[in-house]
Write a protein that holds these residues in place. Structure first.
Motif, mmCIF file in Angstrom:
data_model
loop_
_atom_site.group_PDB
_atom_site.id
_atom_site.type_symbol
_atom_site.label_atom_id
_atom_site.label_comp_id
_atom_site.label_asym_id
_atom_site.label_seq_id
_atom_site.Cartn_x
_atom_site.Cartn_y
_atom_site.Cartn_z
ATOM 1 N N ALA A 279 0.837 -1.199 0.000
ATOM 2 C CA ALA A 279 0.000 0.000 0.000
ATOM 3 C C ALA A 279 0.875 1.254 0.000
ATOM 4 O O ALA A 279 0.685 2.171 -0.795
ATOM 5 C CB ALA A 279 -0.931 0.003 1.212
ATOM 6 N N ARG B 156 2.589 1.889 -3.300
ATOM 7 C CA ARG B 156 1.668 2.306 -4.361
ATOM 8 C C ARG B 156 1.222 3.759 -4.154
ATOM 9 O O ARG B 156 0.969 4.470 -5.117
ATOM 10 C CB ARG B 156 0.484 1.341 -4.450
ATOM 11 C CG ARG B 156 0.964 -0.082 -4.805
ATOM 12 C CD ARG B 156 -0.169 -1.051 -5.022
ATOM 13 N NE ARG B 156 -0.825 -0.809 -6.288
ATOM 14 C CZ ARG B 156 -2.116 -0.544 -6.429
ATOM 15 N NH1 ARG B 156 -2.895 -0.494 -5.379
ATOM 16 N NH2 ARG B 156 -2.626 -0.338 -7.608
ATOM 17 N N LYS C 256 0.829 -10.508 6.276
ATOM 18 C CA LYS C 256 -0.263 -9.717 6.845
ATOM 19 C C LYS C 256 -0.309 -9.808 8.375
ATOM 20 O O LYS C 256 -1.373 -9.769 8.975
ATOM 21 C CB LYS C 256 -1.628 -10.161 6.274
ATOM 22 C CG LYS C 256 -1.718 -10.079 4.766
ATOM 23 C CD LYS C 256 -2.134 -8.695 4.291
ATOM 24 C CE LYS C 256 -1.960 -8.536 2.785
ATOM 25 N NZ LYS C 256 -0.634 -8.087 2.361
ATOM 26 N N THR D 63 4.699 -6.153 6.220
ATOM 27 C CA THR D 63 5.865 -5.350 5.839
ATOM 28 C C THR D 63 5.682 -3.872 6.161
ATOM 29 O O THR D 63 6.493 -3.268 6.867
ATOM 30 C CB THR D 63 6.130 -5.485 4.324
ATOM 31 O OG1 THR D 63 6.200 -6.872 4.007
ATOM 32 C CG2 THR D 63 7.433 -4.799 3.949
ATOM 33 N N GLY D 64 4.617 -3.295 5.636
ATOM 34 C CA GLY D 64 4.424 -1.855 5.772
ATOM 35 C C GLY D 64 4.334 -1.424 7.227
ATOM 36 O O GLY D 64 5.015 -0.492 7.651
ATOM 37 N N ASN E 30 -5.571 5.892 -3.025
ATOM 38 C CA ASN E 30 -4.201 6.350 -3.303
ATOM 39 C C ASN E 30 -4.218 7.675 -4.057
ATOM 40 O O ASN E 30 -3.436 8.583 -3.767
ATOM 41 C CB ASN E 30 -3.447 5.305 -4.141
ATOM 42 C CG ASN E 30 -3.339 3.972 -3.424
ATOM 43 O OD1 ASN E 30 -3.683 3.862 -2.251
ATOM 44 N ND2 ASN E 30 -2.868 2.954 -4.123
HETATM 45 N N1 LIG Z 1 -5.258 2.451 0.160
HETATM 46 C C1 LIG Z 1 -4.633 1.325 -0.215
HETATM 47 N N2 LIG Z 1 -4.646 0.254 0.584
HETATM 48 C C2 LIG Z 1 -4.001 -0.849 0.175
HETATM 49 C C3 LIG Z 1 -3.310 -0.928 -1.063
HETATM 50 N N3 LIG Z 1 -2.771 -2.164 -1.185
HETATM 51 C C4 LIG Z 1 -3.095 -2.827 -0.057
HETATM 52 N N4 LIG Z 1 -3.833 -2.041 0.766
HETATM 53 C C5 LIG Z 1 -4.329 -2.337 2.125
HETATM 54 O O1 LIG Z 1 -3.261 -2.052 3.024
HETATM 55 C C6 LIG Z 1 -3.215 -3.003 4.096
HETATM 56 C C7 LIG Z 1 -1.842 -3.660 4.093
HETATM 57 O O2 LIG Z 1 -1.674 -4.451 2.939
HETATM 58 P P1 LIG Z 1 -0.317 -4.484 2.101
HETATM 59 O O3 LIG Z 1 0.179 -3.096 1.901
HETATM 60 O O4 LIG Z 1 -0.567 -5.318 0.901
HETATM 61 O O5 LIG Z 1 0.665 -5.251 3.086
HETATM 62 P P2 LIG Z 1 2.251 -5.162 3.149
HETATM 63 O O6 LIG Z 1 2.645 -3.950 3.911
HETATM 64 O O7 LIG Z 1 2.816 -5.319 1.774
HETATM 65 O O8 LIG Z 1 2.625 -6.394 4.083
HETATM 66 P P3 LIG Z 1 2.721 -7.986 3.808
HETATM 67 O O9 LIG Z 1 1.728 -8.562 4.750
HETATM 68 O O10 LIG Z 1 4.096 -8.324 4.208
HETATM 69 O O11 LIG Z 1 2.434 -8.221 2.359
HETATM 70 C C8 LIG Z 1 -4.371 -3.950 3.829
HETATM 71 O O12 LIG Z 1 -5.456 -3.507 4.623
HETATM 72 C C9 LIG Z 1 -4.677 -3.784 2.340
HETATM 73 O O13 LIG Z 1 -6.019 -4.016 2.035
HETATM 74 C C10 LIG Z 1 -3.322 0.234 -1.899
HETATM 75 O O14 LIG Z 1 -2.761 0.279 -2.986
HETATM 76 N N5 LIG Z 1 -3.992 1.322 -1.411
#
Ligand SMILES: Nc1nc2c(ncn2[C@@H]2O[C@H](COP(=O)(O)OP(=O)(O)OP(=O)(O)O)[C@@H](O)[C@H]2O)c(=O)[nH]1
Ligand SMILES: [Mg+2]
Length: 480
Positions: A22, A25, A75, A119-120, A249
């Motif tokens: 997230a 992106r 997650k 991660t995030g 986003n």
């Molecule tokens: N606003 C927004 N939310 C997102 C996006 N992609 C994922 N999310 C949400 O952000 C939260 C974290 O998801 P990710 O960002 O995919 O997780 P990550 O930080 O890559 O962590 P991992 O679990 O290691 O994959 C979840 O609630 C997702 O639904 C995006 O592009 N925009």
């Protein structure tokens, strides 16, 4: 046909850092913006746990994409923190990512992540600490050392508190500031994710209130809000936006970028200039609340209609549902502290609505509705704006969006109770709403491994030298 002002030089030069999917992106949306020479407006970076997820980005240049090579972190933020702490190589990578790639000449660094991802969520919290260690702590130490060189050691020792605070105040002027923008997950992500997110949101809020961290603001953007709003947009108006995440986003990137470039436009007599905008964004701390309302210029006949756009901005925020600013509790009127407020209109064409008289009415309305401690900055510009009038409102407040005030798990529970005909055992679910009155942990001792207890015995004649830097650091007390 377009908003031309978004190619202006930005009022605040920023490095945008995205963590996890997230976060990356969102940073990638900012990397799309170019100035009139076709160069990127911002320095944009992305960090993720594996290479695969970085491949989907469109705009961030390859050398600014860094993978920790850990695979996904499932997650699960709590688990991710443990994995990160145990993996020396990943930790070092995160460190050098933060320390080497942030553009030194920038005034602000924006950190993005989606709370709930492994991660995030884990890396953004670590990165805030890392940033302090590398950017701001050395400035405090430098000021302590200057004081030690110029003030009599006995005097220093007697008034440690005073000098510690003096050094901090000086260093603070030079702090590089961080802004944190994180998204809250959907209700349907379930109680375990919501519980973890609530904990991490609380951690981030506590960091934001710790003045040493240099966090200018936090925005808890809300995916639930984006989901609800996106559902309301008719299919033929969704353009190329595929889902609520992309919608969110773009909302985050557009509103921030539009404000950051509109304020360098100049032109009308009533201008909020870049210095005003910088003050409103950089001074004090708390949640940054952003709102934007828009209507076609051909429908706007009177200034009153522009005031209505500002009124709407207080009822609806762009990145989350509105905060409660004043309310009644046990027959007492309660309020949140609102710092600086900014209101700005961008008007397509040359209609100037009696020299911007509508702004005076908008200011009166804002003072009626909000308990403001700071300054209200206002202005409007006339420029090409896609044939629209757009009104922006932004402010910083010592408060959180309602979802967090209430606690995400409590919200989830209520939602389920309301929508389904069965009972959950309420005693098992922990209420984790952030405390109303946060006391900040000012104890610096845990930041300094070799810290000695500050000398308190005034009669101790054996010690002739003044306090050490560490002792002074330990004496910092911002309540003074
Ligand atoms: N606003 C927004 N939310 C997102 C996006 N992609 C994922 N999310 C949400 O952000 C939260 C974290 O998801 P990710 O960002 O995919 O997780 P990550 O930080 O890559 O962590 P991992 O679990 O290691 O994959 C979840 O609630 C997702 O639904 C995006 O592009 N925009
Ligand atoms: Mg991921």
């Amino acid at each position: 046909m377009v908003k031309t002002f978004i190619k202006n030089k930005p009022a605040i030069a920023i490095t945008m850092v995205g963590f996890g999917q997230a976060g990356s992106r969102i940073a990638d949306e900012f990397a799309y913006f170019r100035n009139s020479e076709g160069k990127s407006t911002y320095n944009c970076l992305a960090l993720n746990s594996n290479d695969g997820d970085l491949k989907g980005l469109k705009n961030i240049i390859n050398e600014n994409r860094v993978s920790l090579n850990l695979g996904g972190l499932g997650k699960n933020p709590e688990k991710a923190i443990t994995i990160l702490e145990e993996n020396e190589e990943a930790r070092e990578k995160l460190k050098s990512f933060i320390n080497d790639k942030v553009r030194p000449e920038d005034d602000l660094v924006l950190f993005f992540a989606g709370l709930g991802g492994g991660t995030g969520t884990a890396t953004i919290v670590k990165a805030i600490d890392e940033f302090y260690e590398y950017q701001n702590k050395p400035l405090i130490i430098e000021e302590f050392n200057k004081l030690k060189a110029s003030v009599d050691p006995i005097e220093l020792k007697k008034n440690q508190q005073k000098y510690a605070n003096m050094a901090f105040a000086k260093a603070k002027e030079k702090f590089k500031k961080i802004g944190v923008v994180v998204t809250l997950p959907l209700r349907t992500d379930g109680p375990d994710v919501l519980r973890q997110v609530n904990d991490f949101a609380q951690q981030i809020w506590a960091l934001a209130k710790n003045p040493t961290k240099g966090i200018a603001f936090v925005t808890f953007a809300d995916n639930q809000h984006f989901y609800d709003e996106f559902k309301k947009i008719p299919l033929h108006e969704q353009n190329e936006i595929e889902n609520y995440r992309d919608y969110g986003n773009k909302q985050i990137a557009n509103i921030f970028h539009e404000l950051n470039t509109a304020t360098t436009q100049g032109g009308s007599d009533v201008v909020m200039d870049s210095q005003d905008f910088r003050r409103a964004i950089m001074e004090s701390a708390g949640s940054l609340v952003l709102s934007k309302s828009e209507m076609p210029i051909e429908d706007v006949i009177t200034g009153e209609q522009i005031v209505d756009l500002f009124k709407n901005n207080l009822k609806e925020n762009s990145l989350h549902k509105p905060l409660k600013l004043v309310w009644k509790e046990d027959n007492k009127l309660m309020k949140k502290n609102v710092h600086h407020v900014g209101i700005l209109s961008v008007i397509d064409g040359v209609k100037d609505f009696k020299g911007g008289a509508f702004l005076d009415d908008a200011i009166v309305h804002i003072h009626d509705q909000m308990p403001i401690n700071g300054t209200v900055f206002s202005g409007y510009i006339n420029t090409r704006n896609d044939f629209n009038v757009t009104s922006y409102t932004f402010y910083k407040v010592d408060g959180l969006p309602e979802r967090l005030e209430k606690g995400l798990v409590a919200e989830y529970r209520e939602y389920m109770d309301r929508n389904q005909d069965y009972q959950i055992d309420k005693t098992e679910i922990v209420s984790i709403a952030p405390k109303k009155e946060e006391t900040i942990d000012f104890d610096f001792s845990d930041l300094f491994g070799d810290l000695q207890e500050p000398e308190t015995n005034e009669n101790d004649e054996t010690k002739e030298e003044g306090p050490t830097t560490d002792e002074l650091m330990a004496a910092l007390n911002f309540k003074e």
